[in-house]
Write a protein that holds these residues in place. Sequence first.
Motif, PDB file in Angstrom:
ATOM      1  N   GLN A  92       0.834  -1.198   0.000  1.00 13.37           N
ATOM      2  CA  GLN A  92       0.000   0.000   0.000  1.00 13.37           C
ATOM      3  C   GLN A  92       0.872   1.253   0.000  1.00 13.37           C
ATOM      4  OE1 GLN A  92      -3.339  -0.504  -0.308  1.00 13.37           O
ATOM      5  NE2 GLN A  92      -2.584  -2.628  -0.473  1.00 13.37           N
ATOM      6  N   GLU A  93       0.499   2.182  -0.835  1.00 14.72           N
ATOM      7  CA  GLU A  93       1.246   3.443  -0.906  1.00 14.72           C
ATOM      8  C   GLU A  93       1.154   4.174   0.429  1.00 14.72           C
ATOM      9  OE1 GLU A  93       0.138   5.303  -4.668  1.00 14.72           O
ATOM     10  OE2 GLU A  93       1.084   7.126  -3.874  1.00 14.72           O
ATOM     11  N   THR A  94      -0.023   4.110   1.039  1.00 11.55           N
ATOM     12  CA  THR A  94      -0.215   4.763   2.331  1.00 11.55           C
ATOM     13  C   THR A  94      -0.789   3.766   3.322  1.00 11.55           C
ATOM     14  OG1 THR A  94      -0.734   6.832   1.206  1.00 11.55           O
ATOM     15  CG2 THR A  94      -1.360   6.672   3.521  1.00 11.55           C
ATOM     16  N   SER A  95      -0.144   3.668   4.460  1.00 20.44           N
ATOM     17  CA  SER A  95      -0.725   2.850   5.528  1.00 20.44           C
ATOM     18  C   SER A  95      -0.609   3.630   6.830  1.00 20.44           C
ATOM     19  CB  SER A  95      -0.012   1.495   5.617  1.00 20.44           C
ATOM     20  OG  SER A  95       1.353   1.666   5.904  1.00 20.44           O
ATOM     21  N   VAL A  96      -1.336   3.162   7.829  1.00 22.01           N
ATOM     22  CA  VAL A  96      -1.473   3.983   9.028  1.00 22.01           C
ATOM     23  C   VAL A  96      -1.173   3.163  10.279  1.00 22.01           C
ATOM     24  CG1 VAL A  96      -3.189   5.201  10.445  1.00 22.01           C
ATOM     25  CG2 VAL A  96      -3.119   5.567   7.961  1.00 22.01           C
ATOM     26  N   LEU A 118      -5.620  -0.125   8.038  1.00 24.70           N
ATOM     27  CA  LEU A 118      -4.834   0.192   6.840  1.00 24.70           C
ATOM     28  C   LEU A 118      -3.408  -0.361   6.974  1.00 24.70           C
ATOM     29  CD1 LEU A 118      -6.078   3.861   6.333  1.00 24.70           C
ATOM     30  CD2 LEU A 118      -6.668   1.885   4.905  1.00 24.70           C
ATOM     31  N   PRO A 119      -3.239  -1.690   6.776  1.00 23.81           N
ATOM     32  CA  PRO A 119      -1.908  -2.292   6.888  1.00 23.81           C
ATOM     33  C   PRO A 119      -1.072  -1.955   5.649  1.00 23.81           C
ATOM     34  CG  PRO A 119      -3.478  -3.940   6.171  1.00 23.81           C
ATOM     35  CD  PRO A 119      -4.267  -2.673   6.401  1.00 23.81           C
ATOM     36  N   TYR A 120       0.248  -2.129   5.748  1.00 26.51           N
ATOM     37  CA  TYR A 120       1.101  -1.781   4.599  1.00 26.51           C
ATOM     38  C   TYR A 120       1.024  -2.830   3.490  1.00 26.51           C
ATOM     39  CZ  TYR A 120       4.693  -5.334   5.105  1.00 26.51           C
ATOM     40  OH  TYR A 120       5.356  -6.540   5.096  1.00 26.51           O
ATOM     41  N   PRO A 291      -1.412   9.242  16.897  1.00 29.55           N
ATOM     42  CA  PRO A 291      -1.273  10.668  16.594  1.00 29.55           C
ATOM     43  C   PRO A 291       0.177  11.139  16.507  1.00 29.55           C
ATOM     44  CG  PRO A 291      -1.977  10.353  18.872  1.00 29.55           C
ATOM     45  CD  PRO A 291      -1.947   8.994  18.248  1.00 29.55           C
ATOM     46  N   ASP A 292       1.121  10.324  17.050  1.00 28.82           N
ATOM     47  CA  ASP A 292       2.518  10.751  17.054  1.00 28.82           C
ATOM     48  C   ASP A 292       3.284  10.330  15.805  1.00 28.82           C
ATOM     49  OD1 ASP A 292       2.214  11.979  19.472  1.00 28.82           O
ATOM     50  OD2 ASP A 292       2.931  10.257  20.645  1.00 28.82           O
ATOM     51  N   LEU A 293       2.611   9.625  14.886  1.00 30.25           N
ATOM     52  CA  LEU A 293       3.313   9.186  13.672  1.00 30.25           C
ATOM     53  C   LEU A 293       2.528   9.594  12.431  1.00 30.25           C
ATOM     54  CD1 LEU A 293       4.239   5.540  14.727  1.00 30.25           C
ATOM     55  CD2 LEU A 293       5.907   7.315  14.165  1.00 30.25           C
ATOM     56  N   LEU A 294       3.256  10.035  11.413  1.00 28.43           N
ATOM     57  CA  LEU A 294       2.608  10.320  10.130  1.00 28.43           C
ATOM     58  C   LEU A 294       2.196   9.001   9.493  1.00 28.43           C
ATOM     59  CD1 LEU A 294       5.112  12.979   8.783  1.00 28.43           C
ATOM     60  CD2 LEU A 294       2.687  13.370   9.335  1.00 28.43           C
ATOM     61  N   PRO A 295       1.224   9.051   8.586  1.00 27.15           N
ATOM     62  CA  PRO A 295       0.944   7.837   7.816  1.00 27.15           C
ATOM     63  C   PRO A 295       2.226   7.388   7.112  1.00 27.15           C
ATOM     64  CG  PRO A 295      -0.758   9.479   7.434  1.00 27.15           C
ATOM     65  CD  PRO A 295       0.314  10.153   8.236  1.00 27.15           C
ATOM     66  N   LEU A 296       2.377   6.068   6.973  1.00 20.56           N
ATOM     67  CA  LEU A 296       3.573   5.532   6.317  1.00 20.56           C
ATOM     68  C   LEU A 296       3.378   5.572   4.807  1.00 20.56           C
ATOM     69  CD1 LEU A 296       6.236   3.918   6.187  1.00 20.56           C
ATOM     70  CD2 LEU A 296       4.896   1.853   6.612  1.00 20.56           C
ATOM     71  N   ARG A 297       4.281   6.261   4.112  1.00 18.79           N
ATOM     72  CA  ARG A 297       4.193   6.315   2.647  1.00 18.79           C
ATOM     73  C   ARG A 297       5.341   5.501   2.057  1.00 18.79           C
ATOM     74  NH1 ARG A 297       0.020   9.457   1.763  1.00 18.79           N
ATOM     75  NH2 ARG A 297      -0.260  11.255   3.153  1.00 18.79           N
ATOM     76  N   ILE A 298       4.998   4.591   1.159  1.00 16.55           N
ATOM     77  CA  ILE A 298       6.017   3.764   0.498  1.00 16.55           C
ATOM     78  C   ILE A 298       5.903   4.020  -0.997  1.00 16.55           C
ATOM     79  CG2 ILE A 298       6.796   1.410   0.057  1.00 16.55           C
ATOM     80  CD1 ILE A 298       5.536   0.574   2.726  1.00 16.55           C
ATOM     81  N   ASP A 299       6.949   4.619  -1.581  1.00 19.69           N
ATOM     82  CA  ASP A 299       6.839   4.913  -3.019  1.00 19.69           C
ATOM     83  C   ASP A 299       7.495   3.824  -3.862  1.00 19.69           C
ATOM     84  OD1 ASP A 299       9.539   5.381  -2.897  1.00 19.69           O
ATOM     85  OD2 ASP A 299       9.335   7.562  -2.794  1.00 19.69           O
ATOM     86  N   GLU A 300       7.191   3.869  -5.161  1.00 19.30           N
ATOM     87  CA  GLU A 300       7.624   2.830  -6.086  1.00 19.30           C
ATOM     88  C   GLU A 300       9.159   2.716  -6.127  1.00 19.30           C
ATOM     89  OE1 GLU A 300       5.742   0.513  -7.368  1.00 19.30           O
ATOM     90  OE2 GLU A 300       7.553  -0.331  -8.279  1.00 19.30           O
TER      91      GLU A 300
END
Length: 501
Positions: A92-96, A118-120, A291-300
């Motif tokens: 997932q591009e965005t996970s939380v 929203l798992p990765y 609340p202390d972490l941004l959503p995790l973004r994984i790019d190509e």
Amino acid sequence: MNAPLNGTKPARASNSGDAVLDRYEPVIGLEVHCQLKTQTKLFCGCSTAFGAMPNHNTCPVCLGHPGVLPALNSEAVNFAIRFALAVGADIQETSVFARKQYFYPDLPKGYQITQYDLPYCTGGKLTLASGKTVRLIRAHLEEDAGKNVHGDESSYVDLNRAGVPLIEIVSHADIRTPEDAADYLKRLRSLVRSLEICDGNLEEGSFRCDANVSIRPRGQEKFGTRCEIKNLNSFRNIERAIKYEILRQADLLDHGQPVVQQTMLFDAASGKTHPMRSKEESHDYRYFPEPDLLPLRIDEARIQRQRETLPELPEAMARRFEEKHGLSAYDAAVLTSDKDLAGFYEAVVKRVGSAATEKIVANWVTSEYLREVNNRNWDLTNPPITADHLGELIELIGKSVISGRIAKTLFEEMAEKGPGKGPKAMVEAQGLIQVSDTSEIRNVVTKVLDANPEQLADYLGGRDKLFGFFVGQTMKVSGGKMNPQMVNDVLKELLDARRKG
Ligand code: ADP
Ligand code: MG
Ligand code: ZN
């Protein structure tokens, strides 16, 4: 055919295992926690080393002091990506990250940081030896809890493990037999080990499994009520626990009682499962986004970097072993089930250095070597018999310096004594060199024939089977040192001569 369940006693002895499987179909889904072998924890810089002094590897972040902030370990994310790629899952591009709240002494923050809705990683699959494909629901990143240590009079809390990175891998309930469940776990373990993201140590708890088990009447589509079994710390116990649980549930249903959804503990000593607690529902945990972490973004680009450095995976390696080394699918699967075992095999092949011996080496490794590995609990990363020594031994047989029989005896001696001088030196020191001198073999064979006149008369009278007896006697007299092919040839010649004479 159903796999038999014999040897496992049901709660009430009214069911034999086979009869249960005629009527009920087991349904199994597995949840696996793999500890990622990063240097540091998931949200702080503390070491993840196993076996340190209790509470030594801790800091305000993993101790849950107020006012501290988690910072995500980028290496752990890379490891997690590698897993997703290896099982063909969607990243997932965005996970939380989410907070899962519960109280337990080994959880100082009062919540665990995990991923929830929203798992990765979603999807993916694993194919078993039986040909069955097990689909994965998801994998997510989370932190481990600490450990409660129970002494005689007091209990202690060790927080070295608190905050260590894990991926939890959840399968669909696609598995139908305890054997397939164990195979799934073995393959998963072999996979994460070859990816070098987890050391897969069941005893130390770096690879942990919970088994969800239910049964349904054969022919029924709807799943039955499941129980989740915890505390499974070996492949053997996983199979035992699932077998027991199947019989326990069948016994309940047969007596008109419902299976109650609950969490069970497996007790290895009695081989039984016991209720631990009623099953918690996800709403009990009051999940909310961390609340202390941004959503995790994984790019190509990041995924691509990991893809480029993936090692050869067990399935591909097994195919290569079949094609390149000419092995059976079975031998290839056994040898590639562990990357160190596979490496050992290839090192022996290289040492012996002739394509003709690849199958012979496979036989030695899958039978003699693996037997000693299991009996003596050898560590495959550092086995007492080196690839070099086994290669030397096989070479000595190939060059007819020693017989296969002597080689097996030598191998046992090497296994017993551990690393020492190689087989060549042992052969010289013990005078085990194979006798390939025709006149010497003729002498011994003649003596054997003369010493067994009755058998000789029987043989000459038509009992051809006695040929093997003479071979055996000759080998025995020579202490197993004579070249068996030459013994055969010489015997044939001398017996034929006596028949004619
Ligand atoms: P939970 O969040 O309670 O752990 P999940 O829905 O995530 O529940 O499922 C956990 C595991 O249980 C999965 O591996 C899933 O395949 C398995 N599972 C779900 N229902 C059943 C069932 N009826 N029988 C056996 N396994 C099941
Ligand atoms: Mg669960
Ligand atoms: Zn820390």
